[in-house]
Design a protein around this motif. Structure first.
Motif, PDB file in Angstrom:
ATOM      1  N   ASP A  89      -7.223  -1.462  -2.672  1.00 41.99           N
ATOM      2  CA  ASP A  89      -6.249  -2.033  -1.746  1.00 41.99           C
ATOM      3  C   ASP A  89      -6.732  -3.377  -1.200  1.00 41.99           C
ATOM      4  O   ASP A  89      -7.932  -3.547  -0.924  1.00 41.99           O
ATOM      5  CB  ASP A  89      -6.040  -1.029  -0.595  1.00 41.99           C
ATOM      6  CG  ASP A  89      -4.762  -1.299   0.177  1.00 41.99           C
ATOM      7  OD1 ASP A  89      -3.801  -1.796  -0.437  1.00 41.99           O
ATOM      8  OD2 ASP A  89      -4.731  -1.005   1.383  1.00 41.99           O
ATOM      9  N   ASP A  90      -5.801  -4.300  -1.065  1.00 42.85           N
ATOM     10  CA  ASP A  90      -6.098  -5.612  -0.483  1.00 42.85           C
ATOM     11  C   ASP A  90      -7.217  -6.356  -1.198  1.00 42.85           C
ATOM     12  O   ASP A  90      -8.061  -6.991  -0.560  1.00 42.85           O
ATOM     13  CB  ASP A  90      -6.477  -5.456   1.005  1.00 42.85           C
ATOM     14  CG  ASP A  90      -5.242  -5.515   1.887  1.00 42.85           C
ATOM     15  OD1 ASP A  90      -4.240  -6.115   1.451  1.00 42.85           O
ATOM     16  OD2 ASP A  90      -5.285  -4.949   2.985  1.00 42.85           O
ATOM     17  N   THR A  93       0.837  -1.203   0.000  1.00 45.09           N
ATOM     18  CA  THR A  93       0.000   0.000   0.000  1.00 45.09           C
ATOM     19  C   THR A  93       0.875   1.257   0.000  1.00 45.09           C
ATOM     20  O   THR A  93       0.593   2.228  -0.708  1.00 45.09           O
ATOM     21  CB  THR A  93      -0.942  -0.010   1.225  1.00 45.09           C
ATOM     22  OG1 THR A  93      -1.557  -1.297   1.299  1.00 45.09           O
ATOM     23  CG2 THR A  93      -2.018   1.036   1.100  1.00 45.09           C
TER      24      THR A  93
HETATM   25 MG   LIG Z   1      -1.617  -2.832   2.688  1.00 48.08          MG
END
Ligand SMILES: [Mg+2]
Ligand SMILES: Nc1ncnc2c1ncn2[C@@H]1O[C@H](COP(=O)(O)OP(=O)(O)O)[C@@H](O)[C@H]1O
Length: 192
Positions: free
Chosen positions: A124-125, A72
């Protein structure tokens, strides 16, 4: 007849651009979470992708790796770097909570629309959480429209095989022409 521009116009343009870049850098830095704002060295391959974003040639970016390796952070750093290099595009970095919220019934149509059209979207993720068929369809509509228009999407994930959690249709659009970077190393959060 060719149009000639007055030097003062050129100067005003340059000033306007510099102001907008300074504002954009402030926006990015205000939105970037403090815990993802450490000083550090960006992976060279991601730095190269960031330069492509500035040149408006960037494809998708897939950052794969275990927890804490800097996935990230790298997305934020790539954006910061792009703005410093003159990129003025709109961006949205959607945390897993953001995109899960937007896709949970009742869907957040405004958010989903913003995610479809923004110049750069990061999810994200993605793949790290179980998603249901409904969420998959919502994400597919976002990713498909971006893919059709050649708008770059970045994802971070700890899953090496995207098609398992995401399904083939979503995974294939995300992978199409993508720069895939595997980050390795220890969990940086543990070393502190
Ligand atoms: Mg992350
Ligand atoms: N290249 C780097 N240099 C310095 N700090 C970093 C770097 N990459 C990540 N970090 C820091 O390490 C921590 C973990 O990074 P993060 O991006 O959250 O990992 P991941 O998303 O892979 O779980 C964060 O606090 C982040 O600011």
């Amino acid at each position: 007849m060719t149009e000639t521009r007055e030097p003062v116009e050129e100067l005003l343009d340059a000033e306007w651009r510099a102001d907008r870049l300074a504002l954009r850098l402030n926006t990015i830095r205000a939105q970037r979470p403090p815990q993802l704002s450490h000083q550090g060295v960006l992976d060279q391959r991601i730095a190269a992708w960031s330069a492509e974003l500035v040149a408006r040639r960037a494809g998708n970016l897939v950052v794969v790796g275990d927890v804490g390796v800097g996935k990230t952070w790298s997305v934020w750093e790539a954006l910061d770097r792009a703005v410093r290099a003159g990129w003025l595009g709109g961006f949205k970095v959607a945390t897993s909570a953001d995109w899960q919220d937007a896709t949970a019934p009742p869907v957040d149509r405004e958010q989903l629309r913003a995610m479809r059209v923004v110049d750069f979207l990061a999810l994200d993720d993605l793949g790290s959480f179980r998603i249901n068929d409904w969420q998959r369809e919502c994400l597919l509509s976002v990713v498909d429209e971006r893919w059709q228009h050649g708008l770059p999407t970045a994802i971070t994930t700890n899953m090496r095989k995207l098609s398992e959690p995401l399904g083939d249709r979503l995974a294939s659009r995300l992978r199409d022409g993508a720069t895939v970077i595997a980050l390795s190393g220890a969990d940086r959060r543990k070393g502190r």
